[in-house]
Design a protein around this motif. Structure first.
Motif, short mmCIF file in Angstrom:
data_model
loop_
_atom_site.label_atom_id
_atom_site.label_comp_id
_atom_site.label_asym_id
_atom_site.label_seq_id
_atom_site.Cartn_x
_atom_site.Cartn_y
_atom_site.Cartn_z
N THR A 58 0.86 -1.18 0.00
CA THR A 58 0.00 0.00 0.00
C THR A 58 0.90 1.23 0.00
O THR A 58 2.13 1.11 -0.10
CB THR A 58 -0.95 0.00 1.21
N TYR A 59 0.33 2.43 0.13
CA TYR A 59 1.07 3.64 -0.21
C TYR A 59 1.21 4.64 0.94
O TYR A 59 0.37 4.71 1.84
CB TYR A 59 0.39 4.34 -1.40
N TRP A 60 2.29 5.42 0.85
CA TRP A 60 2.56 6.55 1.74
C TRP A 60 1.64 7.71 1.36
O TRP A 60 0.89 7.63 0.38
CB TRP A 60 4.04 6.92 1.59
N LYS A 61 1.73 8.82 2.09
CA LYS A 61 0.87 9.98 1.82
C LYS A 61 1.12 10.57 0.43
O LYS A 61 0.22 11.13 -0.20
CB LYS A 61 1.04 11.04 2.89
N ASN A 62 2.37 10.48 -0.07
CA ASN A 62 2.68 10.78 -1.47
C ASN A 62 3.06 9.45 -2.12
O ASN A 62 4.14 8.93 -1.86
CB ASN A 62 3.82 11.78 -1.59
N PRO A 63 2.20 8.87 -2.95
CA PRO A 63 2.45 7.50 -3.43
C PRO A 63 3.53 7.39 -4.48
O PRO A 63 3.90 6.28 -4.84
CB PRO A 63 1.09 7.10 -4.00
N GLY A 64 4.06 8.52 -4.99
CA GLY A 64 5.08 8.43 -6.03
C GLY A 64 4.48 8.53 -7.41
O GLY A 64 3.57 9.33 -7.66
N ASP A 65 4.97 7.70 -8.34
CA ASP A 65 4.52 7.79 -9.73
C ASP A 65 3.06 7.37 -9.90
O ASP A 65 2.39 7.80 -10.83
CB ASP A 65 5.40 6.92 -10.63
N SER A 66 2.57 6.49 -9.07
CA SER A 66 1.17 6.05 -9.17
C SER A 66 0.74 5.56 -7.80
O SER A 66 1.56 5.37 -6.90
CB SER A 66 1.01 4.93 -10.21
N GLY A 67 -0.57 5.35 -7.64
CA GLY A 67 -1.07 4.84 -6.38
C GLY A 67 -1.99 5.82 -5.68
O GLY A 67 -2.31 6.90 -6.21
N MET A 68 -2.39 5.47 -4.48
CA MET A 68 -3.32 6.28 -3.71
C MET A 68 -3.03 6.08 -2.23
O MET A 68 -2.92 4.94 -1.77
CB MET A 68 -4.77 5.86 -4.02
N PRO A 69 -2.86 7.15 -1.46
CA PRO A 69 -2.56 6.98 -0.04
C PRO A 69 -3.74 6.39 0.72
O PRO A 69 -4.90 6.56 0.33
CB PRO A 69 -2.27 8.41 0.44
N THR A 70 -3.44 5.67 1.77
CA THR A 70 -4.49 5.14 2.64
C THR A 70 -5.17 6.29 3.36
O THR A 70 -4.52 7.24 3.80
CB THR A 70 -3.88 4.15 3.65
N VAL A 89 8.07 5.53 8.34
CA VAL A 89 9.03 5.71 7.25
C VAL A 89 8.69 4.74 6.12
O VAL A 89 8.61 3.53 6.34
CB VAL A 89 10.46 5.46 7.75
N PRO A 90 8.49 5.23 4.90
CA PRO A 90 8.15 4.35 3.77
C PRO A 90 9.41 3.86 3.06
O PRO A 90 10.54 4.21 3.44
CB PRO A 90 7.33 5.26 2.87
N GLU A 91 9.22 3.10 2.01
CA GLU A 91 10.32 2.63 1.18
C GLU A 91 10.02 2.90 -0.29
O GLU A 91 8.85 3.08 -0.67
CB GLU A 91 10.53 1.13 1.40
N ARG A 92 11.05 2.95 -1.09
CA ARG A 92 10.88 3.09 -2.54
C ARG A 92 10.53 1.72 -3.11
O ARG A 92 11.17 0.71 -2.79
CB ARG A 92 12.16 3.62 -3.19
N ILE A 93 9.50 1.68 -3.99
CA ILE A 93 9.02 0.42 -4.55
C ILE A 93 9.08 0.53 -6.08
O ILE A 93 8.21 1.14 -6.70
CB ILE A 93 7.58 0.11 -4.09
N PRO A 94 10.12 -0.04 -6.72
CA PRO A 94 10.18 -0.01 -8.20
C PRO A 94 9.09 -0.91 -8.79
O PRO A 94 8.90 -2.05 -8.36
CB PRO A 94 11.57 -0.56 -8.52
N VAL A 95 8.37 -0.37 -9.78
CA VAL A 95 7.34 -1.14 -10.49
C VAL A 95 7.54 -0.86 -11.97
O VAL A 95 7.04 0.14 -12.50
CB VAL A 95 5.91 -0.75 -10.05
N GLY A 96 8.29 -1.74 -12.66
CA GLY A 96 8.60 -1.49 -14.06
C GLY A 96 9.37 -0.19 -14.19
O GLY A 96 10.36 0.05 -13.48
N PRO A 97 8.94 0.71 -15.09
CA PRO A 97 9.65 1.98 -15.26
C PRO A 97 9.29 3.00 -14.18
O PRO A 97 9.86 4.09 -14.16
CB PRO A 97 9.16 2.46 -16.64
N LEU A 98 8.35 2.68 -13.30
CA LEU A 98 7.88 3.62 -12.29
C LEU A 98 8.52 3.32 -10.94
O LEU A 98 9.05 2.23 -10.70
CB LEU A 98 6.35 3.54 -12.16
N THR A 99 8.45 4.29 -10.05
CA THR A 99 8.86 4.10 -8.67
C THR A 99 7.78 4.67 -7.76
O THR A 99 7.42 5.86 -7.88
CB THR A 99 10.21 4.80 -8.38
N ASN A 100 7.27 3.83 -6.89
CA ASN A 100 6.24 4.26 -5.95
C ASN A 100 6.84 4.34 -4.55
O ASN A 100 7.96 3.89 -4.30
CB ASN A 100 5.06 3.29 -5.97
N ILE A 101 6.07 4.90 -3.63
CA ILE A 101 6.52 5.06 -2.24
C ILE A 101 5.45 4.44 -1.35
O ILE A 101 4.28 4.86 -1.40
CB ILE A 101 6.73 6.54 -1.88
#
Length: 717
Positions: A58-70, A89-101
């Protein structure tokens, strides 16, 4: 079908009482507290605990390239108040060419709840949280649940199961960086963070990562370079997002280091806010909710409308949306039923006419409650559903097609079921046609409501992010808006009495009104074909022929027959109906979206959208469904018009179609990110800009689309 909807609606209060861990798709969630009793006037630390299935996040308050915060919406006793989510503290999550948080594994989203100085000690205080999230792996699924805890008053005794874990999690929540001097400045296509440690203190940072609070500031997949300067300071070089224009007052976010950010080496994450040279507050931060232009709600420039609306504004938009819904093409299929009722009552008593209008309105309201209540309950259980979900089910589409076909046969005079039933009941007619009026209201809503009208989309987006009670209030306002014109007409008998007096013309008029119902059945057969293929549509057509034969046999042979002849006729009717049910039951796998034959439109996906935008191309996304009549009208009259086709070609805008005819969690999540839960939705992404698309009105004109394409090609200016 009605029983299913009622069961879903009745499930809402049951969901609110869940306290034990709840298994939802790809996660287990629960609400936990650090104390098993509350000391009045002392804060209570609670957490939404999410235990992710392996590989899901799931996602941080700023989800990065895509996603939705809880998100968490709290329902608390009087005098209690909940603070914001204390994000770990979140982590960087690579998803293909994108990076989410975001987060993997076990995640504790903490909230501090303040309590009043006094409250009843003998009545446990119920703390209720409605949580919504987006959980992703290769695909993304919206999820949600309503959870609660009953905590009595007492000495604030720690809960042995959770006290230490929650205290540790609270201690690990990032705090503002102490002692360091942090500045930020632009540098060509980079952002430079300069960090000067407290004087006389040596720090050895091996790595440092910055997560901005706001989206579209840094390019998330790009590496972040940390440089240790001779002076003992550090320089963190960040690649700016292609759409970043520097229109911020400060660069705020979270720094995460591999070693300590303090002399003790214990602090590895801290928040910062560095002034931006010549910066000004962003439009998102300065635009109040009241500044939303109600005439152009679909074109709100930044952020989702659902985030901006309060309850009062949502109720206003819901009422106006319901009112405008009567003018949408989605309502046309059931116009026959509405018109016929008023024609039949036009020259009766004023009292009966008012009763007819109010009963019709009651049917609309009750159907909205059933459909909306089921939607809320099913979403709370973790299913990815949006407005119009009932017509994403092939069995419901086939059933409605059969129902409208049968109603058409009834109006055409193939059979007179109403008369036979009244005679069998001792000639006790439905006084004033009230049962029929109520049924007409139910049917009008089932078929008309799946499409969204102006104002309605924002209200729906708000409603489905609120607790169940508030959501149902918004849906009630929507239903009242839809019913209002008919109630007003029924209370103005002078208007309807302009119609001619009853006579033979009414029988002809009734038969003429059967043809819109036949057209509705044709439309629904086509929808089924879009869902399951031409074979399923052909089977349903054959089933409709068998239904027509059964009804003809009923009227021709069964009613006047007696003895053995009646038994034979009854067996024949039952056999025909059974054959229709077996043969017409929808079968087959749902069809997947493909590009159209000309190649002008390509199927929507998040990855395809990001790729085109990364290449500097403007994109037009059509969120549509075969069962949405308004979508089809816009498609035929506007999107496929010569003027709009030329504009697409002249400006090089990529066309994507998000087909929501069948249930698609990916598209449901994309709509949710736009603050929408129904179709049509038209999103125009510019070649530059801050990443948020321009949303066009639900009713399109060629001029609206052409001008939007021009703005997108010019970079959103």
């Amino acid at each position: 079908m009605i029983r299913l909807f009622l069961a879903g609606a009745l499930a809402i209060p049951a969901l609110a009482s869940l306290a034990a861990p709840l298994d939802v798709p790809h996660a287990r969630v629960e609400l936990v507290a650090a104390q098993d009793s509350i000391r009045p006037g002392q804060p209570l630390l609670v957490a939404l605990r999410i235990e992710h299935e392996a590989g899901w996040h799931t996602y941080w308050k700023n989800p990065g390239d895509s996603g939705m915060p809880t998100r968490i919406a709290w329902s608390l006793p009087k005098g209690f108040a909940a603070g914001p989510i204390l994000w770990p503290v979140p982590e960087r999550i690579p998803v293909g060419p994108l990076t989410n948080i975001g987060y993997h594994g076990e995640t504790l989203l903490l909230t501090e709840i303040t309590t009043p100085k006094t409250f009843a000690a003998d009545v446990p205080s119920r703390i209720e949280a409605k949580a919504e999230w987006l959980i992703c792996k290769e695909i993304c699924l919206p999820g949600g649940a309503t959870l609660s805890l009953d905590v009595p008053a007492g000495a604030g005794t720690p809960d042995a199961r959770w006290a230490q874990k929650l205290r540790d999690a609270r201690a690990a929540v990032p705090q503002p960086l102490q002692g360091w001097k942090v500045t930020a400045k632009p540098s060509t296509d980079h952002i430079v963070l300069h960090l000067e440690p407290p004087g006389g203190v040596q720090h050895q940072l091996g790595s440092l990562v910055f997560h901005p609070d706001d989206a579209e500031i840094v390019d998330y997949p790009s590496p972040q370079t940390l440089v240790h300067e001779d002076t003992g300071s550090y320089r963190l070089e960040l690649t700016a997002a292609p759409t970043f224009k520097g229109n911020i007052a400060a660069l705020s976010g979270l720094l995460v280091a591999d070693a300590g950010l303090d002399p003790s080496g214990k602090v590895s994450a801290a928040t910062i806010s560095a002034a931006w040279p010549g910066g000004a507050p962003t439009a998102r931060a300065s635009a109040p909710a009241a500044a939303i232009d109600a005439q152009q709600i679909s074109a709100a420039a930044r952020g989702t409308d659902a985030d901006r609306l309060g309850l009062a504004l949502a109720l206003t938009f819901a009422f106006l949306g319901g009112l405008v819904l009567n003018l949408m093409p989605c309502v046309f299929p059931v116009v026959s039923i509405k018109v016929l009722g008023f024609v039949e009552q036009a020259h009766g008593s004023a009292r009966r006419l008012r009763a007819h209008g109010l009963t019709f309105a009651a049917g609309i309201v009750v159907c909205f409650w059933i459909v909306a209540g089921s939607l809320i309950a099913l979403r709370a259980s973790g299913q990815a559903l949006g407005w119009g979900y009932q017509l994403q089910s092939p069995p419901i589409v086939a059933g409605l097609a059969t129902l409208f076909f049968v109603l058409g046969l009834n109006l055409s005079g193939v059979f007179e079921w109403g008369l036979k039933l009244q005679t069998a009941a001792g000639n006790a007619p439905d006084r004033g046609g009230l049962r029929g009026a109520f049924f007409a209201g139910l049917l009008a809503t089932v078929v008309a409501a799946p499409c969204t009208a102006p104002f309605m989309g924002a209200a729906l987006g708000y409603a489905l992010t609120q607790p169940a009670l508030q959501a149902m209030v918004v849906f009630t306002a929507l239903a009242i808006g839809m019913a209002a014109p008919y109630v007003a007409l029924s209370f103005q008998p002078k208007l309807v009495r302009w119609l001619p007096r009853p006579g033979r013309w009414m029988e002809t008029f009734k038969q003429v009104l059967a043809f819109p119902l036949y057209l509705t059945a044709v439309w629904l057969v086509w929808v089924l074909g879009e869902q399951l293929g031409i074979g399923a549509a052909a089977r349903l057509l054959a089933a409709l022929v068998l239904v027509a034969a059964a009804l003809w046999a009923w009227n021709r042979f069964l009613a006047p027959a007696h003895g053995p002849r009646r038994a034979v006729a009854l067996v024949a009717v039952v056999a025909l109906l059974a054959a229709a049910a077996l043969f017409g039951w929808p079968a087959g796998e749902p069809r997947t979206a493909t590009a159209d034959a000309s190649g002008r439109w390509t199927p929507y996906s998040d990855a395809a959208l990001q790729t085109e935008r990364a290449n500097g191309r403007a994109v037009f996304v059509d969120f549509t469904a075969a069962w949405c009549v308004t979508c089809q009208v816009n498609k035929r009259l506007v999107l496929e018009s010569d003027a709009v086709r030329r504009a697409f070609a002249d400006h090089g805008v990529v066309r994507m179609r998000a087909d929501w005819t069948n249930r698609d969690a990916h598209i449901t999540a994309a709509l949710a990110r736009l603050g929408r839960n129904g179709v049509p939705v038209y999103a125009v992404y510019s070649t530059t800009g801050d990443g948020a698309p321009e949303l066009l009105p639900e009713l399109l004109t060629s001029d609206i689309v052409v001008r939007a394409l021009e703005r997108a090609a010019a970079g959103g200016s």
